[in-house]
Design a protein around this motif. Structure first.
Motif, PDB file in Angstrom:
ATOM      1  N   ARG A 108       0.749  -1.142   0.044  1.00  8.94           N
ATOM      2  CA  ARG A 108      -0.130  -0.016  -0.038  1.00  8.94           C
ATOM      3  C   ARG A 108       0.977   1.263  -0.093  1.00  8.94           C
ATOM      4  NH1 ARG A 108      -3.711  -2.962   4.447  1.00  8.94           N
ATOM      5  NH2 ARG A 108      -1.750  -3.482   4.831  1.00  8.94           N
ATOM      6  N   ASP A 109       2.003   0.989   0.283  1.00 11.44           N
ATOM      7  CA  ASP A 109       3.067   2.217   0.193  1.00 11.44           C
ATOM      8  C   ASP A 109       3.702   2.395  -1.054  1.00 11.44           C
ATOM      9  OD1 ASP A 109       2.432   2.688   2.985  1.00 11.44           O
ATOM     10  OD2 ASP A 109       4.117   1.207   3.687  1.00 11.44           O
ATOM     11  N   ALA A 110       3.315   1.554  -2.168  1.00  7.53           N
ATOM     12  CA  ALA A 110       4.129   1.555  -3.397  1.00  7.53           C
ATOM     13  C   ALA A 110       3.615   2.458  -4.217  1.00  7.53           C
ATOM     14  CB  ALA A 110       3.991   0.198  -4.009  1.00  7.53           C
ATOM     15  N   GLU A 111       4.397   3.032  -5.104  1.00  6.27           N
ATOM     16  CA  GLU A 111       4.123   4.194  -6.142  1.00  6.27           C
ATOM     17  C   GLU A 111       4.044   3.360  -7.753  1.00  6.27           C
ATOM     18  OE1 GLU A 111       6.660   7.436  -5.749  1.00  6.27           O
ATOM     19  OE2 GLU A 111       6.096   7.705  -3.727  1.00  6.27           O
ATOM     20  N   MET A 112       3.194   3.776  -8.213  1.00 13.71           N
ATOM     21  CA  MET A 112       3.192   3.122  -9.837  1.00 13.71           C
ATOM     22  C   MET A 112       4.302   3.573 -10.527  1.00 13.71           C
ATOM     23  SD  MET A 112       1.174   0.509  -9.540  1.00 13.71           S
ATOM     24  CE  MET A 112       0.253  -0.278  -7.937  1.00 13.71           C
ATOM     25  N   ALA A 113       4.891   2.923 -11.312  1.00 11.28           N
ATOM     26  CA  ALA A 113       5.696   3.692 -12.429  1.00 11.28           C
ATOM     27  C   ALA A 113       4.655   4.700 -13.488  1.00 11.28           C
ATOM     28  CB  ALA A 113       6.442   2.556 -13.330  1.00 11.28           C
ATOM     29  N   VAL A 122      -3.755  -1.050 -14.054  1.00 13.93           N
ATOM     30  CA  VAL A 122      -4.334  -0.734 -12.587  1.00 13.93           C
ATOM     31  C   VAL A 122      -5.698  -0.448 -12.750  1.00 13.93           C
ATOM     32  CG1 VAL A 122      -4.131   0.675 -10.596  1.00 13.93           C
ATOM     33  CG2 VAL A 122      -2.121  -0.306 -11.511  1.00 13.93           C
ATOM     34  N   GLU A 123      -6.007   0.454 -13.952  1.00 11.22           N
ATOM     35  CA  GLU A 123      -7.599   0.708 -14.092  1.00 11.22           C
ATOM     36  C   GLU A 123      -8.635  -0.496 -14.258  1.00 11.22           C
ATOM     37  OE1 GLU A 123     -11.155   2.482 -14.597  1.00 11.22           O
ATOM     38  OE2 GLU A 123      -9.403   3.306 -13.486  1.00 11.22           O
ATOM     39  N   GLN A 124      -7.962  -1.451 -15.079  1.00 12.59           N
ATOM     40  CA  GLN A 124      -8.691  -2.712 -15.201  1.00 12.59           C
ATOM     41  C   GLN A 124      -8.641  -3.684 -14.190  1.00 12.59           C
ATOM     42  OE1 GLN A 124      -6.918  -4.862 -18.429  1.00 12.59           O
ATOM     43  NE2 GLN A 124      -8.601  -6.224 -18.701  1.00 12.59           N
ATOM     44  N   TYR A 125      -7.545  -4.036 -13.379  1.00 10.64           N
ATOM     45  CA  TYR A 125      -7.704  -5.077 -12.557  1.00 10.64           C
ATOM     46  C   TYR A 125      -7.672  -4.407 -10.996  1.00 10.64           C
ATOM     47  CZ  TYR A 125      -6.670  -7.938 -16.165  1.00 10.64           C
ATOM     48  OH  TYR A 125      -6.364  -8.702 -17.302  1.00 10.64           O
ATOM     49  N   GLN A 126      -7.482  -3.075 -10.795  1.00 12.73           N
ATOM     50  CA  GLN A 126      -7.748  -2.637  -9.469  1.00 12.73           C
ATOM     51  C   GLN A 126      -6.994  -2.998  -8.447  1.00 12.73           C
ATOM     52  OE1 GLN A 126      -9.675   0.287  -8.808  1.00 12.73           O
ATOM     53  NE2 GLN A 126      -9.660   0.305 -10.927  1.00 12.73           N
ATOM     54  N   TRP A 127      -7.638  -3.652  -7.436  1.00 12.56           N
ATOM     55  CA  TRP A 127      -6.491  -4.247  -6.222  1.00 12.56           C
ATOM     56  C   TRP A 127      -5.915  -5.259  -6.453  1.00 12.56           C
ATOM     57  CZ3 TRP A 127      -7.464  -8.892  -3.130  1.00 12.56           C
ATOM     58  CH2 TRP A 127      -6.880  -8.710  -2.207  1.00 12.56           C
ATOM     59  N   LEU A 128      -6.257  -6.166  -7.576  1.00 14.47           N
ATOM     60  CA  LEU A 128      -5.413  -7.139  -8.269  1.00 14.47           C
ATOM     61  C   LEU A 128      -4.054  -6.742  -8.402  1.00 14.47           C
ATOM     62  CD1 LEU A 128      -7.801  -9.522  -9.560  1.00 14.47           C
ATOM     63  CD2 LEU A 128      -6.950  -9.550  -7.256  1.00 14.47           C
TER      64      LEU A 128
END
Length: 388
Positions: A108-113, A122-128
């Motif tokens: 939960r602390d990660a930043e997406m590239a 991320v938009e498609q799979y969300q939490w996964l």
């Protein structure tokens, strides 16, 4: 749908190694991939096949070989890129490590590239997708004919537990012992198009299946089919994606030697007119779970009737079977590292040994940093009694 397969001239190799960026002081992940890659534009911004790449999260960089012919060539390629990466990471207080998950950092602390493709994922799979703070190694092995691709994928599926147990390195997740040898296999395997390969009859059936997925809008590209083993048409390879994060270069060489030797074995068996084995789907899935849970101590299913055997015994036999092939390929010494892993422990065992010796999860990270930097297995007492 016709999918062109750019066949290779032989059992060439390509390796992708996902590395953690670890803070030297806190031992937690650093979200600095953009800075690190920006300091190496010659390697990260090449128009074709950059040697260092972004991954989904800013805590990860991936180093990639050129097309290699031998395991030793691939190891040397990775070592050279790693040296360049260290030259910009270490002055920034960043160490490099590779285990399937980071023992203490929270996803939960990660930043997406900042890459559009990852934002769409991320938009498609969300939490996964947001929780995929995992690290792995992918090995590509070239094959000479498209007609061999699906039979070899099917045959290799019997070795999912072998690949995973030898490299299982993710017993910890967000500071907790999961009780698994590989929590990464569960986290990444939750994606809808991940997991064991679908056992198909031939390339035409593969094309038809991909066409169905595209028409159903289940995927936008066949590259979104993240099977544990898959054909890679652009490269003309079989890509083995089953490995957890691998801490040492010598173990990466072991994984590459195992893949190259098995593919070469099956390639020659097809040339002789043999029909390759294709295990039942339920066997493949159950064996993957057994390796995920128990690692090298798994009792695996050895035929479609439910016979079983200790995975350790199966691995010793496999080494003996592949030795002549590995010798011809020039990777016999790399394959022998498999015996060292069986004797000294896979990464998940080495990590838990540190905790059992009174160490902390920070000590586990310290050991992973040392293993990666010095290319050797760390004895638990080295870190748990370092200040004694």
């Amino acid at each position: 749908m016709a999918i062109e397969f750019n066949a290779s001239r032989g059992a060439t190799l390509g390796i992708e190694w996902e590395l953690q960026l670890v803070d030297d002081q806190t031992r937690r992940l650093r979200q600095d991939a953009g800075q690190v890659l920006g300091a190496l534009p010659g390697l990260s911004e090449a128009e074709r096949n950059p040697k260092i790449r972004h991954e989904l999260m800013e805590s990860t960089v991936e180093i990639v070989t050129d097309v290699c012919h031998t395991v030793s060539e691939a190891r040397a390629d990775l070592a050279a890129t790693m040296a360049e990466l260290r030259s910009v990471a270490e002055p920034r207080g960043i160490g490099l490590a590779c285990t399937g998950t980071h023992p203490i950092s929270d996803w939960r602390d990660a930043e997406m590239a900042p890459i559009q493709r990852y934002a769409e994922l991320v938009e498609q799979y969300q939490w996964l997708a947001r929780r995929i703070q995992t690290f792995g190694v992918h090995v590509h092995v070239g094959i000479r004919s498209v007609d061999k691709a699906i039979p070899i994928v099917n045959a290799l599926s019997a070795y999912l537990p072998h690949f995973l147990a030898l490299t299982a390195s993710s017993p910890f997740w967000c500071g907790q012992d999961t009780g698994l040898a590989s929590s990464r296999a569960i986290v990444f395997g939750s994606l809808p198009t991940a997991g064991p390969p679908h056992l198909l009859a031939d390339w035409a059936e593969f094309e038809a299946y991909m066409d169905t997925l595209l028409r159903a809008q289940a995927i936008r590209s066949i590259k979104e089919v993240w099977w544990d083993i898959r054909p890679h048409p652009d490269f003309g390879t079989i890509e083995i994606r089953m490995f957890d994060g691998i801490p040492t270069l010598r173990e990466v060489g072991m994984a590459a030697a195992l893949c190259q030797s098995l593919v070469e074995l099956f390639d020659h068996q097809l040339d002789r007119g043999y029909t390759l084995p294709s295990p039942a789907t339920w066997v493949v899935r159950d064996n993957k779970w057994r390796a995920t849970r128990y690692g090298l101590d798994a009792i695996v299913i050895t035929d479609d009737q439910g016979a079983t055997a200790p995975l350790r015994d199966e691995l010793y036999e496999l080494v003996r079977e592949l030795e002549p092939i590995a010798d011809r390929l020039g990777c016999a010494e790399d394959l022998k590292v498999l015996s060292d892993v069986l004797d000294q422990g896979a990464s998940y065992e080495r990590q838990r040994a540190i905790i059992n010796d009174g160490g902390s999860l920070e000590d586990v990270v310290t050991a992973a940093l040392t293993e990666c930097r010095e290319d050797r297995f760390v004895n638990p007492r080295e870190v748990t009694h370092a200040g004694a």
